[in-house]
Scaffold this active site. Structure first.
Site, short mmCIF file in Angstrom:
data_model
loop_
_atom_site.label_atom_id
_atom_site.label_comp_id
_atom_site.label_asym_id
_atom_site.label_seq_id
_atom_site.Cartn_x
_atom_site.Cartn_y
_atom_site.Cartn_z
N GLU A 303 0.83 -1.21 0.00
CA GLU A 303 0.00 0.00 0.00
C GLU A 303 0.86 1.26 0.00
O GLU A 303 0.63 2.20 0.76
CB GLU A 303 -0.95 0.01 1.21
CG GLU A 303 -1.88 -1.18 1.22
CD GLU A 303 -2.91 -1.16 2.34
OE1 GLU A 303 -2.66 -0.55 3.38
OE2 GLU A 303 -3.98 -1.77 2.13
N ARG A 336 5.21 -8.14 8.62
CA ARG A 336 3.82 -8.37 8.22
C ARG A 336 3.74 -8.99 6.81
O ARG A 336 4.41 -8.53 5.89
CB ARG A 336 3.02 -7.07 8.25
CG ARG A 336 2.95 -6.47 9.63
CD ARG A 336 2.26 -5.13 9.60
NE ARG A 336 0.83 -5.20 9.69
CZ ARG A 336 -0.01 -4.48 8.96
NH1 ARG A 336 0.44 -3.67 8.01
NH2 ARG A 336 -1.31 -4.57 9.14
N ASP A 382 -8.55 -8.50 4.21
CA ASP A 382 -8.30 -7.37 5.10
C ASP A 382 -9.39 -7.20 6.15
O ASP A 382 -10.23 -6.31 6.01
CB ASP A 382 -8.18 -6.09 4.24
CG ASP A 382 -7.63 -4.92 5.03
OD1 ASP A 382 -7.28 -5.12 6.20
OD2 ASP A 382 -7.56 -3.82 4.46
N GLU A 410 -12.59 -1.58 12.27
CA GLU A 410 -12.53 -0.87 11.00
C GLU A 410 -13.66 -1.25 10.04
O GLU A 410 -14.44 -0.41 9.62
CB GLU A 410 -11.18 -1.13 10.34
CG GLU A 410 -11.05 -0.51 8.97
CD GLU A 410 -9.69 -0.79 8.32
OE1 GLU A 410 -8.84 -1.43 8.96
OE2 GLU A 410 -9.52 -0.35 7.18
N TRP A 573 -7.65 -2.60 -6.17
CA TRP A 573 -7.43 -3.04 -4.80
C TRP A 573 -7.78 -4.50 -4.54
O TRP A 573 -7.42 -5.06 -3.51
CB TRP A 573 -8.18 -2.13 -3.82
CG TRP A 573 -7.60 -0.76 -3.78
CD1 TRP A 573 -7.87 0.26 -4.65
CD2 TRP A 573 -6.61 -0.27 -2.88
NE1 TRP A 573 -7.12 1.36 -4.32
CE2 TRP A 573 -6.33 1.09 -3.23
CE3 TRP A 573 -5.93 -0.81 -1.79
CZ2 TRP A 573 -5.41 1.86 -2.54
CZ3 TRP A 573 -5.02 -0.02 -1.10
CH2 TRP A 573 -4.77 1.30 -1.47
#
Ligand code: GCW
Length: 863
Positions: A303, A336, A382, A410, A573
């Site tokens: 990202e 990560r 995600d 989120e 994405w």
């Protein structure tokens, strides 16, 4: 003014100031706002009320201090009158003080034993920790047992953590903002520096220690370079100091390009000797300031963050450069696996973001140094409302692994929706990857026992050789200054995270019960009701957002909050669901799709490869099927989409009634705090329901068997009313408003700002009492005001309200579409229902519709 009235004035001022100071203190952020309340219990008189610390290490001091404080609260209504003590120390200290009892060995420094010991005609309680850290966890365990069961257990308790790494990650920025945080500003940072007031950090560490969390990575994984500046490191040493008495070690996120960005080198190639030397020196500098520094978290090549790929190097090259320099200090690297290309070609049916982590990291298995832990989100995308477990957990058998979960909600309602996540996490932990066709549940992979013999946990010296030393769990917490997580019930997630990391064999029900007894009430009926709400909340949210493995159907390039079904499509994405006129879902099979299903070990891969054996709740994650495809119980996919959305929204509405039934039985402040949140959620669940249902009805053309979708007989659309000043506007995406349109009070006839607008409907239904739900948009940056009248008369005490919530998005959108209910309004044919909206700055007092339903409290309806 005479001297007497001056005197009175001064006294009054003093009183007001005192009250203000007291109220400020009362509001100071503390662990008591969460579960460490220590409300009085009906305790037996045999509970020792004296605390005897045997050692003097800071952790043992904290443990003793906490025991005293906890017992003072718990026993405040039934003080004990005995001479017994609770002795606390390490196993060695306890053995020396109580030679007559056999204390078992506790090899894990974080483990502990709680038992009883007879001494001088008294029965003492002893807490024996493997080391001082274990003693601290033992003290909290004892207090938890007491608050829950009101008595000490009959037999000895032994406990050791399942995995050594149990950290929270904060995505805090140095300016005090928090990426994906929903509870105010950072407790750590402000204005580019560590805050002067670190009391909240200390209290946070206390809270973390109470559930066994031993590390806290304090800064955002994005834009981390400035955190290695010398000034900042000195500041961070203060933060580390605030957490140290509670055994929480500080870690930071680092930017792989730091040697270039702040070090002045021409390169950040991880294999360049100058770069290696720079990291070594930087790490020495850190340890000189923070001797127990825990390590680094790294987001690279992801990202937009720089990474080793810029030099043709691998994640292992980058991770090992850091790890080699950290190893002499006993530090670790959490690297990560959230590495993927966000410029994918969405027209390519073989492109698949879900594949990325395994494709990149599996070939590197065995190449990482022992103090590197690969940190993987629970699913391949995600933090969606549901995803399959990441196949990478089965693809790294020679590497230590950590599971990254998100406590901050989120994609799961941003704490405005009640979503208890422990049931989701538990499914992940129990998921059996079947590596080598044998039982390898995720929890055993994290513990480091799945592929090798146990090697013991704890914070011992680094292991040598390419053998995993045990991984752990990382919870992205996002706590802020607003009572940690904003919503009081959201704290159950922080609690559950720590408890599961300590013991993944606990059940979500058990954890909910523990949390509720400590945080809400020990009243059995209350515990049952609150826990039932918690346990139903994730399924409800999944139902009214994205069921069947569709993922959260939100705008993934925006706020990640309200409905936006195409927001994840036609961009790079890769969070696609591929809905078209014929069907929905993404084909990830090996046979005809992206091949993702083949990344799992064979037994699991076979289940997902085959549409008939894929569980319904992941069907559309793995397969593209026609809308009329039948699920395992025979229901079609499209009908399930309709039904689940109605069911989910109905459950959210029930939460309000269930909470109302607790009135008078729980702390009034908690009651009042939560009620409007649940009311808001019930309204927003309807926004979600209607958006998804309308969208799929239009796309598929297949009606809802029960006639609900697209059919709202009790709704009066704003755009159909008689408008004064208001203008009809199109909403984007269209499904976020009823019929895609709303009215907005923006421009006056001469182009100037409107002072107020109104809309009026003539009622032509049956006479009776109605609850009138008004769907309006609550935009940021202003507080619009509304008034509802019937034939010019106010429609009751709830008929005036303000759009004063703080919701995402500056445009009219499902993110901020909000419901207000004016109850029990008497209506007869011919009545004029009128809403006046007064805009305020950018908040244009916009309205979508009103909906009438028979009044729930009407005397007419109670018979
Ligand atoms: O979930 C996404 C978030 C980003 C986050 C990223 C990550 C910190 O939307 O805000 O960046 O994941 O996990 O790195």
């Amino acid at each position: 003014m005479d001297s007497r009235s001056k005197h009175i004035r001064r006294a009054l001022l003093l009183a007001i100031t005192t009250i203000w100071i007291l109220s400020q203190n009362a509001r100071a952020q503390s662990a008591d706002q969460a579960w460490l309340k220590y409300a009085p219990i009906h305790a037996s008189s045999s509970i020792p009320s004296n605390v005897l610390p045997l050692g003097d290490s800071p952790l043992e001091q904290s443990a003793a201090q906490e025991l005293k404080r906890g017992l003072a609260g718990l026993l405040s209504e039934s003080p004990a009158h005995n001479s017994s003590v609770i002795a606390i120390g390490t196993v060695n200290e306890i053995r020396a003080a109580y030679p007559q009892i056999a204390i078992p060995d506790v090899p894990d420094p974080e483990g502990f034993v709680l038992t009883q010991a007879r001494k001088n005609n008294r029965i003492d309680w002893v807490i024996a920790g493997g080391r001082d850290r274990g003693a601290l966890y033992g003290a909290f365990a004892l207090l938890r047992i007491l608050s829950e069961s009101q008595k000490l257990p009959g037999s000895a308790v032994r406990s050791t953590p399942a995995m050594p790494i149990r950290w929270v990650d904060e995505w805090d920025n140095a300016d005090g903002s928090i990426e994906r945080g929903y509870a105010g500003r950072s407790i750590f940072f402000e204005g580019g520096k560590v805050r002067d007031d670190l009391k909240p950090v200390e209290e946070y560490a206390r809270l973390l220690a109470s559930v066994g969390i031993n590390g806290c990575n304090v800064n955002n994984v994005n834009n981390a370079a400035a955190f290695l500046e010398p000034q900042m490191l000195q500041n961070l040493a203060r933060a580390a100091g605030a957490m140290r008495p509670w055994g929480v070690r500080l870690a930071i996120s680092v930017d792989i390009a730091s040697p270039q960005k702040i070090g002045g080198l021409a390169t950040y190639d991880p294999l360049d000797p100058k770069v290696k030397a720079w990291w070594s020196a930087k790490i020495d500098e850190i340890y000189a300031l923070i001797p127990d520094f825990a390590g680094f978290t790294v987001k690279a090549d992801s990202e937009g963050q720089p990474g080793p790929a810029s030099y043709g190097r691998t994640p292992a090259d980058a991770a090992n450069t850091l790890a080699a320099a950290l190893a002499p200090h006993n530090g670790v690297v959490l690297y990560r696996a959230f590495v993927y290309n966000h410029h994918l070609d969405w027209t390519d049916p073989k492109a698949d973001r879900a594949r990325a982590a395994y494709d990149i990291f599996h070939p590197l298995d065995g190449k990482f140094l022992p103090n590197v832990i690969v940190q993987t989100k629970e699913g391949p995308i995600d933090f969606q409302v549901r995803e399959p477990v990441s196949p990478l957990f089965g693809g790294l058998t020679e590497t230590s692994q950590a599971l990254e979960l998100q406590i901050t909600q989120e994609y799961t309602g941003q704490q405005r929706h009640l979503v208890y996540l422990a049931p989701m996490w538990k499914e992940v932990l129990d998921f059996d990857m079947r590596v080598g066709d044998r039982s390898t549940p995720i929890k055993s992979i994290l513990a480091g026992t799945a592929f090798h013999q146990p090697i013991g946990g704890g914070l011992g010296p680094p292991r040598t050789g390419l053998r995993p030393w045990g991984g752990g769990m990382i919870g992205v917490a996002g706590v802020g200054r607003d009572a940690w997580l904003g919503s009081p019930l959201a704290l159950a997630n922080l609690y559950a995270f720590g408890r599961l990391a300590w013991d993944p064999n606990l059940t979500p029900e058990q954890i909910a019960e523990e949390w509720t007894r400590q945080s809400v009430s020990a009243d059995e009926a209350v515990v049952q009701k609150v826990d039932a709400m918690l346990m139903r909340s994730w399924p409800a949210y999944e139902n009214y957002t994205g069921p069947l493995g569709l993922q959260t159907l939100t705008d993934i390039t925006g706020t990640h909050y309200g409905p936006g079904i195409e927001g994840s499509e036609n961009n790079g994405w890769g969070q696609w669901h591929r809905a078209d006129r014929e069907g929905v879902g993404m084909d990830r099979t090996v046979a005809t799709g992206t091949g993702y299903a083949g990344q799992y070990p064979p037994e699991v891969a076979n289940i997902y490869e085959n549409v008939a054996t894929t569980p319904d709740d992941l069907l559309l994650f793995f397969h593209h099927v026609p809308y009329a495809y039948k699920l395992h119980d025979g229901k079609t996919v499209i009908q399930y989409l309709y039904d689940s959305h109605y069911e989910g929204a109905a459950t959210a509405a029930q939460f309000v009634r269930e909470w109302e039934s607790l009135k008078g039985r729980i702390d009034p402040a908690l009651y009042e705090n939560m009620l409007p949140r649940l009311e808001y959620q019930a309204g927003h669940a309807i926004v979600w329901r209607d958006a998804v249902v309308q969208y799929f009805l239009k796309l598929s053309g297949i009606p809802d068997e029960h006639g609900r979708a697209g059919n709202y007989p009790n709704r009066l659309e704003a755009e159909d009313a008689k408008l004064t000043g208001y203008q009809v506007v199109d909403i984007k995406p269209w499904e976020d408003a009823s019929r895609g349109k709303a009215i907005s009070c923006t421009q006056g006839p001469q182009g100037g700002a409107q002072r107020s607008c109104s809309t009026e409907w003539v009622y032509n239904g049956a006479a009776g009492n109605y609850d009138i739900a008004i769907q309006y948009f609550d935009l940021q940056g202003g507080v619009a005001k509304f008034t509802l009248t019937v034939n010019g008369q106010s429609a009751g005490p709830e008929a005036n309200w303000s759009a004063d919530a703080s919701l995402p998005n500056r445009h009219l959108h499902g993110d901020n579409s909000t419901r207000h209910i004016v109850p029990n309004v008497e209506l007869k044919p011919g009545d004029a229902i009128r809403i006046e909206g007064i805009p305020d700055g950018p908040d244009s007092a916009a309205l979508d519709y009103i909906e009438l339903s028979p009044a729930t409290n009407s005397p007419l309806n109670s018979h």
